[in-house]
Design a protein around this motif. Structure first.
Motif, PDB file in Angstrom:
ATOM      1  N   UNK A 115      64.450   2.062 -11.157  1.00  0.00           N
ATOM      2  CA  UNK A 115      65.036   3.005 -10.214  1.00  0.00           C
ATOM      3  C   UNK A 115      66.275   2.686  -9.467  1.00  0.00           C
ATOM      4  N   UNK A 116      65.990   1.282  -8.861  1.00  0.00           N
ATOM      5  CA  UNK A 116      66.958   0.530  -8.189  1.00  0.00           C
ATOM      6  C   UNK A 116      68.257   0.379  -9.039  1.00  0.00           C
ATOM      7  N   UNK A 117      67.845   0.010 -10.315  1.00  0.00           N
ATOM      8  CA  UNK A 117      68.987  -0.474 -11.163  1.00  0.00           C
ATOM      9  C   UNK A 117      69.725   0.659 -11.555  1.00  0.00           C
ATOM     10  N   UNK A 118      68.969   1.917 -11.761  1.00  0.00           N
ATOM     11  CA  UNK A 118      69.772   3.171 -11.941  1.00  0.00           C
ATOM     12  C   UNK A 118      70.668   3.710 -10.710  1.00  0.00           C
ATOM     13  N   UNK A 122      74.696   3.978 -10.803  1.00  0.00           N
ATOM     14  CA  UNK A 122      75.423   5.521 -10.327  1.00  0.00           C
ATOM     15  C   UNK A 122      76.283   5.178  -9.101  1.00  0.00           C
ATOM     16  N   UNK A 123      76.101   4.230  -8.371  1.00  0.00           N
ATOM     17  CA  UNK A 123      77.146   3.881  -7.271  1.00  0.00           C
ATOM     18  C   UNK A 123      78.130   3.288  -7.881  1.00  0.00           C
ATOM     19  N   UNK A 145      73.054   3.564 -18.380  1.00  0.00           N
ATOM     20  CA  UNK A 145      73.047   4.365 -17.320  1.00  0.00           C
ATOM     21  C   UNK A 145      72.816   5.758 -18.021  1.00  0.00           C
ATOM     22  N   UNK A 146      73.379   6.020 -19.039  1.00  0.00           N
ATOM     23  CA  UNK A 146      72.933   7.240 -19.596  1.00  0.00           C
ATOM     24  C   UNK A 146      71.437   7.331 -20.535  1.00  0.00           C
ATOM     25  N   UNK A 147      71.065   6.227 -20.720  1.00  0.00           N
ATOM     26  CA  UNK A 147      69.705   6.207 -20.979  1.00  0.00           C
ATOM     27  C   UNK A 147      68.973   6.440 -19.881  1.00  0.00           C
ATOM     28  N   UNK A 148      69.133   5.650 -18.597  1.00  0.00           N
ATOM     29  CA  UNK A 148      68.209   5.638 -17.319  1.00  0.00           C
ATOM     30  C   UNK A 148      68.306   7.075 -16.948  1.00  0.00           C
ATOM     31  N   UNK A 149      69.490   7.942 -17.210  1.00  0.00           N
ATOM     32  CA  UNK A 149      69.847   9.261 -16.730  1.00  0.00           C
ATOM     33  C   UNK A 149      68.742  10.069 -17.435  1.00  0.00           C
ATOM     34  N   UNK A 155      63.469  11.691 -11.516  1.00  0.00           N
ATOM     35  CA  UNK A 155      62.690  10.943 -10.661  1.00  0.00           C
ATOM     36  C   UNK A 155      63.318   9.956  -9.891  1.00  0.00           C
ATOM     37  N   UNK A 156      64.770  10.072  -9.966  1.00  0.00           N
ATOM     38  CA  UNK A 156      65.651   9.311  -9.286  1.00  0.00           C
ATOM     39  C   UNK A 156      65.394   9.134  -7.748  1.00  0.00           C
ATOM     40  N   UNK A 157      65.049   9.925  -7.107  1.00  0.00           N
ATOM     41  CA  UNK A 157      64.745   9.905  -5.701  1.00  0.00           C
ATOM     42  C   UNK A 157      63.253   9.802  -5.314  1.00  0.00           C
TER      43      UNK A 157
END
Length: 210
Positions: A115-118, A122-123, A145-149, A155-157
């Motif tokens: 999640x931190x990497x994600x 994004x940033x 990034x696409x895979x993490x999305x 659950x990104x937050x």
């Protein structure tokens, strides 16, 4: 816990076909209390029992939400994925609707690292940082990034383990359910005739079409 009135209409449930189950050859004997009859090789669900459990689940969810508890909704079947995401976003809940990655909860430190990497990627994308990299590196990070999305976007937050997990289809999300049981996280499950109703804290018979 105060009981409330929820607009659960048995007639509407009947019209929607909630009472129809699978064939009598495909079922879990522990589902017997949820079955009221057999008709033409099909199990007929006890709608009164479903309505009672659904009302109880609504009370528990309402009380938990009023106390600021965090919910996670899990439903990865293609037919349910969009509905899961829509409902979760409207209710401001976390959700997983594409694929449950093994250890997502039981190995929370690893999930947290992802999640931190994600968040960092994004940033970088928002600030244009990816576009300043060599094309090959940028392409690799954009794929990541696409895979993490896809798998973690819902659950990104999420900053800690959820307080309650709502599972759409116990059979399909069995790995997620087992992780919740291991961690002692309360679960609400939509179940079918071939499920084990004793595994979840609250089990609710689902419609065949889900």
């Amino acid at each position: 816990m105060a009981r409330r009135y929820w607009n659960i209409n048995l007639e509407e449930m009947l019209e929607a076909g909630v009472h129809f189950g699978h064939g009598t050859r495909k079922w879990n004997p522990r589902m017997a209390p949820y079955i009221s009859a057999k008709r033409k090789g099909i199990h007929i669900t006890n709608l009164t029992r479903i309505a009672r459990f659904l009302s109880e689940a609504c009370d528990l969810v309402f009380d938990a939400a009023s106390k600021g508890k965090q919910f996670l909704i899990v439903g990865t079947k293609n037919k349910a994925a969009d509905s899961v995401a829509g409902a979760a976003i409207r209710a401001r809940c976390h959700y997983v609707n594409k694929k449950w990655l093994g250890g997502m909860l039981t190995n929370w430190p690893t999930t947290e690292t992802r999640l931190h990497k994600f968040k960092d990627l994004r940033t970088e994308q928002k600030t244009g940082g990816l576009n300043r990299l060599p094309k090959r590196d940028a392409a690799m990070l954009k794929r990541q990034l696409s895979r993490l999305q896809t798998y973690l976007g819902g659950i990104k937050y999420m900053t800690r383990l959820p307080d309650i997990v709502i599972i759409v289809d116990q059979q399909e999300e069995y790995t997620a359910l087992r992780e919740c049981i291991t961690l002692g996280i309360p679960t609400f499950c939509l179940i079918d005739k071939n499920s084990d109703p004793d595994l979840a804290d609250i089990s609710i018979q689902q419609m065949m079409t889900l």
